[in-house]
Design a protein around this motif. Sequence first.
Motif, PDB file in Angstrom:
ATOM      1  N   ILE A 140       0.847  -1.192   0.000  1.00 29.52           N
ATOM      2  CA  ILE A 140       0.000   0.000   0.000  1.00 29.52           C
ATOM      3  C   ILE A 140       0.880   1.238   0.000  1.00 29.52           C
ATOM      4  O   ILE A 140       1.754   1.394   0.861  1.00 29.52           O
ATOM      5  N   ILE A 141       0.635   2.095  -0.991  1.00 26.41           N
ATOM      6  CA  ILE A 141       1.384   3.350  -1.096  1.00 26.41           C
ATOM      7  C   ILE A 141       0.396   4.489  -1.289  1.00 26.41           C
ATOM      8  O   ILE A 141      -0.733   4.275  -1.716  1.00 26.41           O
ATOM      9  N   GLY A 142       0.821   5.697  -0.981  1.00 26.47           N
ATOM     10  CA  GLY A 142       0.011   6.867  -1.246  1.00 26.47           C
ATOM     11  C   GLY A 142       0.179   7.298  -2.685  1.00 26.47           C
ATOM     12  O   GLY A 142       1.244   7.091  -3.297  1.00 26.47           O
ATOM     13  N   ALA A 143      -0.853   7.892  -3.263  1.00 29.10           N
ATOM     14  CA  ALA A 143      -0.797   8.348  -4.651  1.00 29.10           C
ATOM     15  C   ALA A 143       0.352   9.325  -4.875  1.00 29.10           C
ATOM     16  O   ALA A 143       0.901   9.409  -5.977  1.00 29.10           O
ATOM     17  N   ASP A 144       0.751  10.039  -3.819  1.00 28.72           N
ATOM     18  CA  ASP A 144       1.859  10.988  -3.949  1.00 28.72           C
ATOM     19  C   ASP A 144       3.195  10.292  -4.223  1.00 28.72           C
ATOM     20  O   ASP A 144       4.160  10.936  -4.600  1.00 28.72           O
ATOM     21  N   GLN A 145       3.254   8.969  -4.063  1.00 31.58           N
ATOM     22  CA  GLN A 145       4.479   8.215  -4.319  1.00 31.58           C
ATOM     23  C   GLN A 145       4.609   7.743  -5.773  1.00 31.58           C
ATOM     24  O   GLN A 145       5.671   7.284  -6.187  1.00 31.58           O
ATOM     25  N   SER A 196       7.536   8.925  -8.127  1.00 27.99           N
ATOM     26  CA  SER A 196       8.919   8.572  -7.761  1.00 27.99           C
ATOM     27  C   SER A 196       9.113   7.069  -7.555  1.00 27.99           C
ATOM     28  O   SER A 196      10.210   6.636  -7.208  1.00 27.99           O
ATOM     29  N   LEU A 197       8.085   6.292  -7.803  1.00 27.15           N
ATOM     30  CA  LEU A 197       8.161   4.848  -7.548  1.00 27.15           C
ATOM     31  C   LEU A 197       9.321   4.191  -8.291  1.00 27.15           C
ATOM     32  O   LEU A 197      10.004   3.321  -7.736  1.00 27.15           O
ATOM     33  N   HIS A 198       9.582   4.625  -9.491  1.00 29.91           N
ATOM     34  CA  HIS A 198      10.673   4.037 -10.283  1.00 29.91           C
ATOM     35  C   HIS A 198      12.051   4.285  -9.651  1.00 29.91           C
ATOM     36  O   HIS A 198      13.022   3.619  -9.998  1.00 29.91           O
ATOM     37  N   LYS A 199      12.144   5.216  -8.719  1.00 37.93           N
ATOM     38  CA  LYS A 199      13.410   5.517  -8.042  1.00 37.93           C
ATOM     39  C   LYS A 199      13.647   4.637  -6.818  1.00 37.93           C
ATOM     40  O   LYS A 199      14.723   4.681  -6.221  1.00 37.93           O
ATOM     41  N   HIS A 207      14.578   1.638  -4.414  1.00 32.72           N
ATOM     42  CA  HIS A 207      15.656   0.659  -4.463  1.00 32.72           C
ATOM     43  C   HIS A 207      15.156  -0.673  -5.019  1.00 32.72           C
ATOM     44  O   HIS A 207      14.155  -1.210  -4.540  1.00 32.72           O
ATOM     45  N   ARG A 208      15.827  -1.178  -6.044  1.00 31.42           N
ATOM     46  CA  ARG A 208      15.494  -2.462  -6.692  1.00 31.42           C
ATOM     47  C   ARG A 208      14.011  -2.514  -7.089  1.00 31.42           C
ATOM     48  O   ARG A 208      13.319  -3.494  -6.870  1.00 31.42           O
ATOM     49  N   TYR A 209      13.571  -1.434  -7.721  1.00 36.64           N
ATOM     50  CA  TYR A 209      12.162  -1.289  -8.096  1.00 36.64           C
ATOM     51  C   TYR A 209      11.655  -2.451  -8.956  1.00 36.64           C
ATOM     52  O   TYR A 209      10.556  -2.964  -8.722  1.00 36.64           O
ATOM     53  N   ASP A 210      12.425  -2.866  -9.947  1.00 36.75           N
ATOM     54  CA  ASP A 210      11.953  -3.943 -10.832  1.00 36.75           C
ATOM     55  C   ASP A 210      11.713  -5.236 -10.056  1.00 36.75           C
ATOM     56  O   ASP A 210      10.734  -5.938 -10.301  1.00 36.75           O
ATOM     57  N   GLU A 211      12.595  -5.520  -9.123  1.00 37.52           N
ATOM     58  CA  GLU A 211      12.422  -6.703  -8.276  1.00 37.52           C
ATOM     59  C   GLU A 211      11.202  -6.535  -7.366  1.00 37.52           C
ATOM     60  O   GLU A 211      10.407  -7.463  -7.182  1.00 37.52           O
ATOM     61  N   LEU A 212      11.024  -5.340  -6.828  1.00 36.71           N
ATOM     62  CA  LEU A 212       9.890  -5.059  -5.955  1.00 36.71           C
ATOM     63  C   LEU A 212       8.568  -5.237  -6.694  1.00 36.71           C
ATOM     64  O   LEU A 212       7.656  -5.910  -6.213  1.00 36.71           O
ATOM     65  N   LYS A 213       8.465  -4.662  -7.896  1.00 37.92           N
ATOM     66  CA  LYS A 213       7.193  -4.748  -8.615  1.00 37.92           C
ATOM     67  C   LYS A 213       6.885  -6.171  -9.069  1.00 37.92           C
ATOM     68  O   LYS A 213       5.726  -6.506  -9.301  1.00 37.92           O
ATOM     69  N   ALA A 214       7.892  -7.026  -9.148  1.00 34.96           N
ATOM     70  CA  ALA A 214       7.652  -8.440  -9.472  1.00 34.96           C
ATOM     71  C   ALA A 214       7.105  -9.201  -8.259  1.00 34.96           C
ATOM     72  O   ALA A 214       6.440 -10.228  -8.419  1.00 34.96           O
ATOM     73  N   LEU A 215       7.379  -8.687  -7.063  1.00 36.16           N
ATOM     74  CA  LEU A 215       6.959  -9.373  -5.831  1.00 36.16           C
ATOM     75  C   LEU A 215       5.596  -8.928  -5.302  1.00 36.16           C
ATOM     76  O   LEU A 215       4.948  -9.673  -4.579  1.00 36.16           O
TER      77      LEU A 215
END
Length: 182
Positions: free
Chosen positions: A103-108, A111-114, A116-124
């Motif tokens: 769960i994240i706020g829309a204000d994030q 910058s979500l692509h910034k 740490h290890r975003y690609d790995e995070l979005k896969a999980l």
Amino acid sequence: MNIAIFGGSFDPPHFGHDEVVKSALKNLNIDKLIIIPTFLNPFKSEFGAPPNLRLQWCRSLWENVSPKIIVSDYETSQNRAVASIDSVSYFKNKFNASRIYLIIGADQLNSLHKWHRYDELKALVSFVVACRDDIKIDENLQKLDINVKISSSKIKSELNFKQVPSAILSSVQSFYKDKNAK
């Protein structure tokens, strides 16, 4: 097991955070909602209230609301900024989670692509976005219809505590008023 992770500074927790918790419990198919106050947001250089006080505030607000809720000291106990991918990996293993909502706020969103290890995070995880400030949310993302017009930063800068839940109000007022007096 399906889990949702709701992390943040909670500096201080307010009615917007409370609405996110209530909406997640009501609208997500989860076994556990893990609320994680940060030690320090990885994108900030300092915090207002110390980590253990923010953890205490979160526990006061949400620990006894539902057996599904866990208010975790995972990040505060690290005594350093912790990336979301590290917390997600920790709780994925701890609960053998088959599905993880983050769960994240829309204000994030911008910058979500910034992160740490975003690609790995979005896969999980499956991102769940809490509406905020009329920010447009991609229709491919799941959202929580929250539209409380408040931020912790605004509470601290204006010393206006009307959006802080009564269970922690006196502690929050006392801390920030004392801090600003110094």
